[in-house]
Motif scaffolding. Structure first.
Motif, PDB file in Angstrom:
ATOM      1  N   MET A   1      98.941  41.558 122.615  1.00 17.32           N
ATOM      2  CA  MET A   1     100.164  41.298 121.839  1.00 17.32           C
ATOM      3  C   MET A   1     101.278  40.790 122.763  1.00 17.32           C
ATOM      4  O   MET A   1     102.023  39.876 122.407  1.00 17.32           O
ATOM      5  CB  MET A   1     100.633  42.562 121.110  1.00 17.32           C
ATOM      6  CG  MET A   1      99.666  43.059 120.037  1.00 17.32           C
ATOM      7  SD  MET A   1      99.184  41.801 118.828  1.00 17.32           S
ATOM      8  CE  MET A   1     100.719  41.574 117.956  1.00 17.32           C
ATOM      9  N   ASP A   2     101.375  41.390 123.956  1.00 17.96           N
ATOM     10  CA  ASP A   2     102.386  40.941 124.933  1.00 17.96           C
ATOM     11  C   ASP A   2     102.091  39.507 125.394  1.00 17.96           C
ATOM     12  O   ASP A   2     103.005  38.699 125.575  1.00 17.96           O
ATOM     13  CB  ASP A   2     102.411  41.876 126.151  1.00 17.96           C
ATOM     14  CG  ASP A   2     102.999  43.244 125.815  1.00 17.96           C
ATOM     15  OD1 ASP A   2     103.637  43.362 124.758  1.00 17.96           O
ATOM     16  OD2 ASP A   2     102.796  44.186 126.600  1.00 17.96           O
ATOM     17  N   LEU A   3     100.809  39.199 125.599  1.00 20.72           N
ATOM     18  CA  LEU A   3     100.420  37.837 125.997  1.00 20.72           C
ATOM     19  C   LEU A   3     100.789  36.821 124.923  1.00 20.72           C
ATOM     20  O   LEU A   3     101.302  35.739 125.222  1.00 20.72           O
ATOM     21  CB  LEU A   3      98.914  37.758 126.246  1.00 20.72           C
ATOM     22  CG  LEU A   3      98.381  38.193 127.611  1.00 20.72           C
ATOM     23  CD1 LEU A   3      96.863  38.093 127.620  1.00 20.72           C
ATOM     24  CD2 LEU A   3      98.973  37.356 128.744  1.00 20.72           C
ATOM     25  N   LEU A   4     100.525  37.166 123.657  1.00 19.19           N
ATOM     26  CA  LEU A   4     100.857  36.256 122.548  1.00 19.19           C
ATOM     27  C   LEU A   4     102.357  35.974 122.513  1.00 19.19           C
ATOM     28  O   LEU A   4     102.780  34.834 122.311  1.00 19.19           O
ATOM     29  CB  LEU A   4     100.399  36.853 121.211  1.00 19.19           C
ATOM     30  CG  LEU A   4      98.887  36.818 120.951  1.00 19.19           C
ATOM     31  CD1 LEU A   4      98.527  37.651 119.736  1.00 19.19           C
ATOM     32  CD2 LEU A   4      98.384  35.387 120.772  1.00 19.19           C
ATOM     33  N   SER A   5     103.172  37.014 122.736  1.00 15.83           N
ATOM     34  CA  SER A   5     104.636  36.837 122.766  1.00 15.83           C
ATOM     35  C   SER A   5     105.036  35.940 123.929  1.00 15.83           C
ATOM     36  O   SER A   5     105.906  35.083 123.802  1.00 15.83           O
ATOM     37  CB  SER A   5     105.338  38.189 122.913  1.00 15.83           C
ATOM     38  OG  SER A   5     105.102  38.974 121.796  1.00 15.83           O
ATOM     39  N   GLU A   6     104.367  36.145 125.058  1.00 17.65           N
ATOM     40  CA  GLU A   6     104.702  35.377 126.262  1.00 17.65           C
ATOM     41  C   GLU A   6     104.306  33.905 126.094  1.00 17.65           C
ATOM     42  O   GLU A   6     105.060  33.004 126.472  1.00 17.65           O
ATOM     43  CB  GLU A   6     103.997  35.995 127.469  1.00 17.65           C
ATOM     44  CG  GLU A   6     104.663  35.664 128.773  1.00 17.65           C
ATOM     45  CD  GLU A   6     104.197  36.550 129.918  1.00 17.65           C
ATOM     46  OE1 GLU A   6     104.836  36.464 130.967  1.00 17.65           O
ATOM     47  OE2 GLU A   6     103.214  37.297 129.782  1.00 17.65           O
ATOM     48  N   ILE A   7     103.142  33.660 125.511  1.00 14.81           N
ATOM     49  CA  ILE A   7     102.702  32.284 125.242  1.00 14.81           C
ATOM     50  C   ILE A   7     103.697  31.602 124.301  1.00 14.81           C
ATOM     51  O   ILE A   7     104.080  30.438 124.503  1.00 14.81           O
ATOM     52  CB  ILE A   7     101.280  32.283 124.644  1.00 14.81           C
ATOM     53  CG1 ILE A   7     100.247  32.659 125.722  1.00 14.81           C
ATOM     54  CG2 ILE A   7     100.929  30.925 124.037  1.00 14.81           C
ATOM     55  CD1 ILE A   7      98.860  32.959 125.191  1.00 14.81           C
ATOM     56  N   SER A   8     104.133  32.337 123.296  1.00 14.64           N
ATOM     57  CA  SER A   8     105.104  31.810 122.341  1.00 14.64           C
ATOM     58  C   SER A   8     106.414  31.452 123.031  1.00 14.64           C
ATOM     59  O   SER A   8     107.012  30.406 122.771  1.00 14.64           O
ATOM     60  CB  SER A   8     105.357  32.851 121.246  1.00 14.64           C
ATOM     61  OG  SER A   8     106.284  32.388 120.318  1.00 14.64           O
ATOM     62  N   LEU A   9     106.856  32.317 123.939  1.00 18.64           N
ATOM     63  CA  LEU A   9     108.107  32.093 124.669  1.00 18.64           C
ATOM     64  C   LEU A   9     108.016  30.825 125.519  1.00 18.64           C
ATOM     65  O   LEU A   9     108.937  30.003 125.545  1.00 18.64           O
ATOM     66  CB  LEU A   9     108.407  33.309 125.543  1.00 18.64           C
ATOM     67  CG  LEU A   9     109.813  33.417 126.120  1.00 18.64           C
ATOM     68  CD1 LEU A   9     110.839  33.671 125.024  1.00 18.64           C
ATOM     69  CD2 LEU A   9     109.878  34.546 127.146  1.00 18.64           C
ATOM     70  N   VAL A  10     106.896  30.658 126.206  1.00 21.37           N
ATOM     71  CA  VAL A  10     106.691  29.481 127.059  1.00 21.37           C
ATOM     72  C   VAL A  10     106.692  28.210 126.213  1.00 21.37           C
ATOM     73  O   VAL A  10     107.330  27.205 126.552  1.00 21.37           O
ATOM     74  CB  VAL A  10     105.367  29.599 127.852  1.00 21.37           C
ATOM     75  CG1 VAL A  10     105.033  28.296 128.557  1.00 21.37           C
ATOM     76  CG2 VAL A  10     105.467  30.727 128.870  1.00 21.37           C
ATOM     77  N   LYS A  11     105.975  28.248 125.075  1.00 19.82           N
ATOM     78  CA  LYS A  11     105.889  27.063 124.211  1.00 19.82           C
ATOM     79  C   LYS A  11     107.238  26.721 123.583  1.00 19.82           C
ATOM     80  O   LYS A  11     107.681  25.567 123.630  1.00 19.82           O
ATOM     81  CB  LYS A  11     104.867  27.304 123.095  1.00 19.82           C
ATOM     82  CG  LYS A  11     103.414  27.198 123.527  1.00 19.82           C
ATOM     83  CD  LYS A  11     102.499  27.231 122.310  1.00 19.82           C
ATOM     84  CE  LYS A  11     101.044  27.020 122.689  1.00 19.82           C
ATOM     85  NZ  LYS A  11     100.185  26.873 121.524  1.00 19.82           N
TER      86      LYS A  11
END
Length: 612
Positions: free
Chosen positions: A131-141
């Motif tokens: 879940m943290d990775l998904l948030s981080e990927i979203s932030l980068v994009k």
């Protein structure tokens, strides 16, 4: 329909950019729906040329329903939708996409799970990690950050880049896009294809945006392109309620709007129809300590009301006891539980609170998933130690804790469903150092078997060395050791009330069943129950009574808030929590939390003092 002077001015605005600062309970939905209606009825604007954007599907539907009720029509050509819905509509027309091209959340999770397993990454909190990775990927994009210059907050930087690239590659291979891709693709399309941009500019000649303080940079850039060249951009929001920086929202966008549109008109909806004068004035006094905000005066339409109750207790047990008693007292005075809310800063650490509500038979519903302490992987480790100490020989229990802390014992030792410890020692008979470790573990399990639950948890933490394991794990996962130790603190506190392991385990099972029952009952509409919500998820809601609990330093403001901008966001979050209350507001804190001294939140003292 009655409107105050500021609302009337906003509603009759016709052309050019306008910024409407709308604080809590100031009637912003009314302003947006009435302005949409006036554009059609007063200025003869074609319905199909009007676009109303908000952040959630529920808010967009509610806005549309209120508009239809106001205009008295069964249908409308005006567009109401979320940013993603609007941008996907543009992409659909350009690329012939449909809903099947949008990846489902469960599939995103599945992709990442497969990727981290392929990379042989092992994490005890795998679900949280993904879940943290998904948030981080979203932030980068969504912020279009250069991946090579990005430093991950969840794992090694190179590992994150591999995960990100493989996730992105899987999406492309499957002809799928996620919500962040929608923004990126839409931005690229409108930037590169002037003919398509012109088409949508001609369609959406009047754009109204709700909750503008939550916008991120790429959303803003797309909206600016669509609104040009007429710039009939009507934005409504409250910079003091900007609480989603972790998702990429930037309050600076709203603060800089007059610079981006030098001729824009600006209005403040300064009348609060929701809360008493005391709540309004005190909450404004708090948020005024922020440097980066629009100065605004807010007046309450309601009387002064009762004093805000700021209550400090010796410990958590006293805090939860008084909270429960106060809820029952207010209920007897005629306030329904559904008109009350308990607001928490995070969704961790509230087992004792829920236990007390259950003890007092106070029904509750949770807007967020509040994790069950007894389902946490750390709790499962402690229970595994205790069950082995009680005589269990299950292979799975040995495998779970044999190298927590590291003993460097091979999994190959455990090749039968039931384990004989003597066989494990035989496996290492020629390695004296390994035998020493196994004999120490054997001694530890014997010692635990003679203890009560509280002493056993303490011994596993410090005597066995489980805390050392958590420290290593937190470094590997890039999370604070404190956050993991808090789970142990809460678990140990829970163990205090029980003399035997059997009694403690029996309580855990009963607690799980009660939580399950509460979840089932929350689906029924006919039960009066109090709401428990995080401060974030309470935004947009209102209650007669609000209890803000654990108003302590390290909780609110959160210990992760280090920079000045972080503290300002935490202060806005506290402001949002306060302004959910219509009549009664309680702010509770404890001096001691799991045997640790706690300071009262700085925000409590700021409620009493004007900014310097």
């Amino acid at each position: 329909m009655y409107m105050n002077k500021a609302q009337q001015q906003a509603v009759v605005h016709k052309e050019g950019p306008m910024l409407v600062l709308a604080g809590p309970g100031s009637g912003k939905t009314l302003v947006i729906t009435e302005r949409t209606k006036r554009l059609i009825e007063l200025y003869q604007i074609q319905e199909s040329n009007i676009l109303v954007i908000t952040f959630t599907k529920a808010a967009a539907n509610e806005m549309k329903e209120r508009f239809l009720k106001s205009i008295g029509k069964n249908r409308t050509g005006a567009s109401f939708g979320t940013f993603h819905a609007v941008f996907f509509t543009i992409l659909k027309h350009a690329y012939r996409l449909n809903s099947k091209n949008i990846i489902r959340e469960d599939l995103r999770f599945h992709y990442l799970k497969e990727i981290i397993h392929r990379l042989e990454l092992e994490f005890d909190d795998e679900k949280d990690f993904i879940m943290d990775l998904l948030s981080e990927i979203s932030l980068v994009k969504s912020n279009r950050i250069n991946l090579e210059n990005y430093y991950s907050s969840n794992c090694g930087d190179e590992i994150f880049r591999i995960i990100y690239k493989e996730y992105d590659s899987r999406l492309k291979q499957s002809h799928l896009i996620d919500f962040d891709d929608m923004l990126i693709l839409c931005h690229q399309l409108l930037k590169e294809r002037q003919d398509i941009l012109k088409q949508w500019q001609n369609k959406f000649q009047y754009i109204l945006i709700d909750e503008f303080q939550d916008i991120n940079q790429i959303q803003y850039e797309i909206v600016r392109m669509l609104a040009a060249p007429q710039n009939n951009l009507f934005i409504v929001g409250d910079d003091d309620q900007s609480i989603y920086r972790f998702r990429g929202a930037k309050p600076e966008i709203m603060l800089n709007f007059p610079k981006d549109y030098p001729g824009c008109e600006r209005l403040v909806l300064s009348t609060n129809y929701r809360s008493t004068k005391n709540i309004v004035q005190t909450s404004i006094r708090l948020v005024s300590h922020n440097q980066n905000r629009y100065e605004k005066e807010v007046n309450a339409i309601k009387d002064e009301g009762g004093k805000i109750q700021v209550l400090q207790f010796q410990n958590l047990a006293e805090e939860n006891q008084r909270l429960s008693e106060e809820i029952i007292k207010l209920r007897r005075e005629g306030i329904a539980l559904k008109d009350m809310a308990i607001l928490v800063r995070t969704n961790m650490g509230f087992g004792a609170l829920l236990h007390k509500l259950m003890e007092y038979n106070i029904p509750f519903q949770m807007r967020d998933t509040l994790p069950n302490l007894y389902d946490h992987w750390i709790t499962r480790d402690i229970i595994a130690y205790i069950k082995l100490a009680m005589g269990s020989v299950e292979r799975s229990l040995f495998l779970q804790i044999i190298n927590r802390p590291k003993r460097y014992v091979s999994r190959e030792c455990f090749d039968t469903p039931e384990i004989n410890f003597e066989d494990v020692k035989s496996y290492y008979e020629d390695k004296s150092w390994m035998l020493e470790r196994l004999e120490q573990m054997e001694y530890d399990l014997y010692a635990i078997s003679k203890m009560g639950p509280f002493a056993a948890v303490n011994y596993i933490r410090r005597g066995v060395g489980y805390e050392d394991y958590l420290k290593e794990y937190s470094e590997q996962r890039k999370i604070k050791t404190e956050d993991l130790l808090e789970i142990l603190d809460e678990l140990q506190e829970s163990a205090k009330s029980y003399q035997t392991f059997e009694a403690w385990f029996g309580y855990m099972e009963a607690y799980k069943e009660e939580l399950k029952q509460q979840a089932e009952e929350s689906k029924r509409d006919n039960i009066d129950r109090i709401t428990i919500a995080t401060m974030h998820s309470s935004k947009g809601l209102e209650f007669e009574v609000v209890f803000i609990v654990d108003a302590n330093e390290g909780i609110t403001p959160h210990k992760k808030a280090v920079l000045a901008a972080d503290i300002e966001e935490e202060r806005r979050l506290f402001y949002v929590a306060m302004t959910r209350a219509k009549e009664y507001l309680y702010i509770l804190s404890a001096k001691d939390r799991y045997n640790k001294n706690m300071e009262i939140s700085r925000f409590v003292s700021e409620l009493k003092e004007d900014k310097k």
